[in-house]
Design an enzyme around this catalytic site. Sequence first.
Site, PDB file in Angstrom:
ATOM      1  N   ARG A  57      23.669  62.142   5.390  1.00 40.23           N
ATOM      2  CA  ARG A  57      22.807  62.336   6.566  1.00 40.23           C
ATOM      3  C   ARG A  57      21.865  61.146   6.796  1.00 40.23           C
ATOM      4  O   ARG A  57      20.725  61.308   7.211  1.00 40.23           O
ATOM      5  CB  ARG A  57      21.958  63.612   6.441  1.00 40.23           C
ATOM      6  CG  ARG A  57      22.717  64.874   6.370  1.00 40.23           C
ATOM      7  CD  ARG A  57      23.489  65.159   7.664  1.00 40.23           C
ATOM      8  NE  ARG A  57      24.147  66.423   7.558  1.00 40.23           N
ATOM      9  CZ  ARG A  57      25.321  66.612   6.958  1.00 40.23           C
ATOM     10  NH1 ARG A  57      25.989  65.581   6.474  1.00 40.23           N
ATOM     11  NH2 ARG A  57      25.865  67.800   6.873  1.00 40.23           N
ATOM     12  N   SER A  84      20.659  72.446  11.529  1.00 38.97           N
ATOM     13  CA  SER A  84      19.966  72.523  10.230  1.00 38.97           C
ATOM     14  C   SER A  84      18.638  71.786  10.330  1.00 38.97           C
ATOM     15  O   SER A  84      18.620  70.603  10.676  1.00 38.97           O
ATOM     16  CB  SER A  84      20.799  71.857   9.144  1.00 38.97           C
ATOM     17  OG  SER A  84      22.077  72.427   9.117  1.00 38.97           O
ATOM     18  N   GLU A 114      15.487  67.383   8.572  1.00 42.22           N
ATOM     19  CA  GLU A 114      16.671  66.603   8.960  1.00 42.22           C
ATOM     20  C   GLU A 114      16.507  65.942  10.335  1.00 42.22           C
ATOM     21  O   GLU A 114      16.785  64.748  10.481  1.00 42.22           O
ATOM     22  CB  GLU A 114      17.914  67.497   8.935  1.00 42.22           C
ATOM     23  CG  GLU A 114      19.175  66.712   9.171  1.00 42.22           C
ATOM     24  CD  GLU A 114      20.441  67.554   9.082  1.00 42.22           C
ATOM     25  OE1 GLU A 114      20.744  68.043   7.998  1.00 42.22           O
ATOM     26  OE2 GLU A 114      21.110  67.712  10.118  1.00 42.22           O
TER      27      GLU A 114
HETATM   28  C1  LIG Z   1      23.617  73.949  16.672  1.00 39.82           C
HETATM   29  C2  LIG Z   1      23.610  72.595  16.006  1.00 39.82           C
HETATM   30  C3  LIG Z   1      24.459  72.350  14.943  1.00 39.82           C
HETATM   31  C4  LIG Z   1      24.475  71.104  14.320  1.00 39.82           C
HETATM   32  N1  LIG Z   1      25.323  70.915  13.273  1.00 39.82           N
HETATM   33  C5  LIG Z   1      25.354  69.727  12.633  1.00 39.82           C
HETATM   34  C6  LIG Z   1      26.245  69.523  11.534  1.00 39.82           C
HETATM   35  O1  LIG Z   1      27.014  70.394  11.155  1.00 39.82           O
HETATM   36  N2  LIG Z   1      26.219  68.317  10.923  1.00 39.82           N
HETATM   37  C7  LIG Z   1      25.399  67.308  11.328  1.00 39.82           C
HETATM   38  O2  LIG Z   1      25.441  66.236  10.728  1.00 39.82           O
HETATM   39  N3  LIG Z   1      24.545  67.474  12.364  1.00 39.82           N
HETATM   40  C8  LIG Z   1      24.501  68.653  13.027  1.00 39.82           C
HETATM   41  N4  LIG Z   1      23.634  68.852  14.071  1.00 39.82           N
HETATM   42  C9  LIG Z   1      22.726  67.742  14.464  1.00 39.82           C
HETATM   43  C10 LIG Z   1      23.200  66.911  15.680  1.00 39.82           C
HETATM   44  O3  LIG Z   1      24.131  67.613  16.431  1.00 39.82           O
HETATM   45  C11 LIG Z   1      23.786  65.556  15.279  1.00 39.82           C
HETATM   46  O4  LIG Z   1      22.851  64.815  14.556  1.00 39.82           O
HETATM   47  C12 LIG Z   1      24.235  64.738  16.497  1.00 39.82           C
HETATM   48  O5  LIG Z   1      24.947  63.600  16.109  1.00 39.82           O
HETATM   49  C13 LIG Z   1      23.054  64.318  17.393  1.00 39.82           C
HETATM   50  O6  LIG Z   1      23.594  63.789  18.583  1.00 39.82           O
HETATM   51  P1  LIG Z   1      22.737  63.671  19.896  1.00 39.82           P
HETATM   52  O7  LIG Z   1      23.595  63.002  20.889  1.00 39.82           O
HETATM   53  O8  LIG Z   1      22.194  64.998  20.265  1.00 39.82           O
HETATM   54  O9  LIG Z   1      21.570  62.700  19.404  1.00 39.82           O
HETATM   55  P2  LIG Z   1      20.014  62.764  19.769  1.00 39.82           P
HETATM   56  O10 LIG Z   1      19.442  64.034  19.237  1.00 39.82           O
HETATM   57  O11 LIG Z   1      19.808  62.468  21.201  1.00 39.82           O
HETATM   58  O12 LIG Z   1      19.445  61.541  18.906  1.00 39.82           O
HETATM   59  C14 LIG Z   1      19.351  61.628  17.500  1.00 39.82           C
HETATM   60  C15 LIG Z   1      18.848  60.280  16.949  1.00 39.82           C
HETATM   61  O13 LIG Z   1      19.823  59.286  17.169  1.00 39.82           O
HETATM   62  C16 LIG Z   1      19.301  58.229  17.987  1.00 39.82           C
HETATM   63  N5  LIG Z   1      20.369  57.883  18.913  1.00 39.82           N
HETATM   64  C17 LIG Z   1      21.067  58.744  19.708  1.00 39.82           C
HETATM   65  N6  LIG Z   1      21.985  58.075  20.424  1.00 39.82           N
HETATM   66  C18 LIG Z   1      21.881  56.768  20.066  1.00 39.82           C
HETATM   67  C19 LIG Z   1      22.555  55.582  20.461  1.00 39.82           C
HETATM   68  N7  LIG Z   1      23.550  55.591  21.361  1.00 39.82           N
HETATM   69  N8  LIG Z   1      22.150  54.420  19.912  1.00 39.82           N
HETATM   70  C20 LIG Z   1      21.150  54.377  19.002  1.00 39.82           C
HETATM   71  N9  LIG Z   1      20.478  55.459  18.587  1.00 39.82           N
HETATM   72  C21 LIG Z   1      20.842  56.644  19.108  1.00 39.82           C
HETATM   73  C22 LIG Z   1      18.098  58.810  18.693  1.00 39.82           C
HETATM   74  O14 LIG Z   1      17.164  57.803  19.024  1.00 39.82           O
HETATM   75  C23 LIG Z   1      17.570  59.757  17.636  1.00 39.82           C
HETATM   76  O15 LIG Z   1      16.835  59.026  16.702  1.00 39.82           O
HETATM   77  C24 LIG Z   1      23.600  70.075  14.741  1.00 39.82           C
HETATM   78  C25 LIG Z   1      22.735  70.328  15.822  1.00 39.82           C
HETATM   79  C26 LIG Z   1      22.747  71.568  16.450  1.00 39.82           C
HETATM   80  C27 LIG Z   1      21.835  71.821  17.612  1.00 39.82           C
END
Ligand SMILES: Cc1cc2nc3c(=O)[nH]c(=O)nc-3n(C[C@H](O)[C@H](O)[C@H](O)COP(=O)(O)OP(=O)(O)OC[C@H]3O[C@@H](n4cnc5c(N)ncnc54)[C@H](O)[C@@H]3O)c2cc1C
Length: 349
Positions: A169, A246, A344
């Site tokens: 992570r 999480s 996380e």
């Molecule tokens: C119901 C649920 C279940 C989930 N299950 C899991 C799981 O099983 N495993 C897991 O690992 N995660 C899980 N997550 C967490 C999440 O889905 C992941 O971390 C996902 O990759 C975040 O993507 P996002 O586009 O929403 O990023 P955001 O939330 O928009 O951004 C997250 C971070 O990444 C940075 N970021 C985003 N896009 C970019 C980019 N293009 N360039 C540079 N930086 C960037 C942002 O600045 C921020 O710091 C879950 C979340 C939810 C709501």
Amino acid sequence: MANILNNYDLSHNNTMALSCTARHAMMLDDIDTLGDNITTAIAFAKRHDLPLFVLSYGSNVILPSVLNALVLLPKIQGIEILQEDDECVTLQVACGENWHNFIKTCLDKGYFGLENLALIPGLVGACPVQNIGAYGVQVSDFITKVIAYDLTDGQKCEFGNTACQFEYRHSFFKDNARRYLISHVVFTLHKQPKTLTNYGDLASLAQEFANKNGRATPHPIDVFHAVIDIRNSKLPNPAVLANCGSFFQNPIIPMSEFIALKEQFADLPSYPINDDVIKIPAGWLIDKAGLKGKGVTPILTHDKQALVLTNHAPHTATQDDIRTAQEFIVRTVQDKFGVTLVREPVWVD
Ligand SMILES: Cc1cc2nc3c(=O)[nH]c(=O)nc-3n(C[C@H](O)[C@H](O)[C@H](O)COP(=O)(O)OP(=O)(O)OC[C@H]3O[C@@H](n4cnc5c(N)ncnc54)[C@H](O)[C@@H]3O)c2cc1C
């Protein structure tokens, strides 16, 4: 050239549904003007003495009520084959592609490996940031390159797998969250249908799907459907009940600490990492501390999965409400088990 928008409402751009207004925002949806738009954004941010912040789908962030930044919203689409043979395919995928839909597209085309990561919300550009993982697979197992723009000078740069410094992570990009905008991720996937099902009840459920589909052993498509079923049964859908997945990392503790805890709590589950350290489930600790379905209103742990914090006042609750609930949970678990939970999702100031 993309417009810079003022006082942009982000309450609907984060799955925790926290109330948030960004001072400024810029939508990036065109690959041809991406470099120029990033240069414009950097100059604007410098002129107004503001930081830049990249927000994708907002499923792993805890946003403040006022985000004093120029928020970049990357929406660029596109999946390109870079290389292909009988064994493997290498794909360059734009940051704005939806993660789950991308996995579905891969399976349709016969590209395998990512199916254990089905239904994780988010866009492709965010997947390297916290090295998303689930059911025994981490995305770093398949990333060969990350292409990004340095937001200090607008330069385009590339990172091989090692340079991404992937850990559980975690990655180089999580440490440098505000420095880069990831525009593309390059994946190398299998064309032979290998599966990995040695995590929890995945093997038996994947076998059920295989049986239904007349297959002797599970195919990656069966694993994909099994993962979707398991996740739907355990995790709240953010579209129905606001959450960011999480909320705490599973603690990795020294073996000596684990042995002492196990003497007190015989049913403590564990996942060995090596001879020295062991991973224990944060959800179990929160549950056993009596906090399942509890917290500090309106932020409560989910009644089926205590690891997930849910927001019962969508678009009204704020980052402060999350802080209060988080502190209460961390303190309660610390008092009972002597283990400190670590958050996380990314806390955005
Ligand atoms: C119901 C649920 C279940 C989930 N299950 C899991 C799981 O099983 N495993 C897991 O690992 N995660 C899980 N997550 C967490 C999440 O889905 C992941 O971390 C996902 O990759 C975040 O993507 P996002 O586009 O929403 O990023 P955001 O939330 O928009 O951004 C997250 C971070 O990444 C940075 N970021 C985003 N896009 C970019 C980019 N293009 N360039 C540079 N930086 C960037 C942002 O600045 C921020 O710091 C879950 C979340 C939810 C709501």
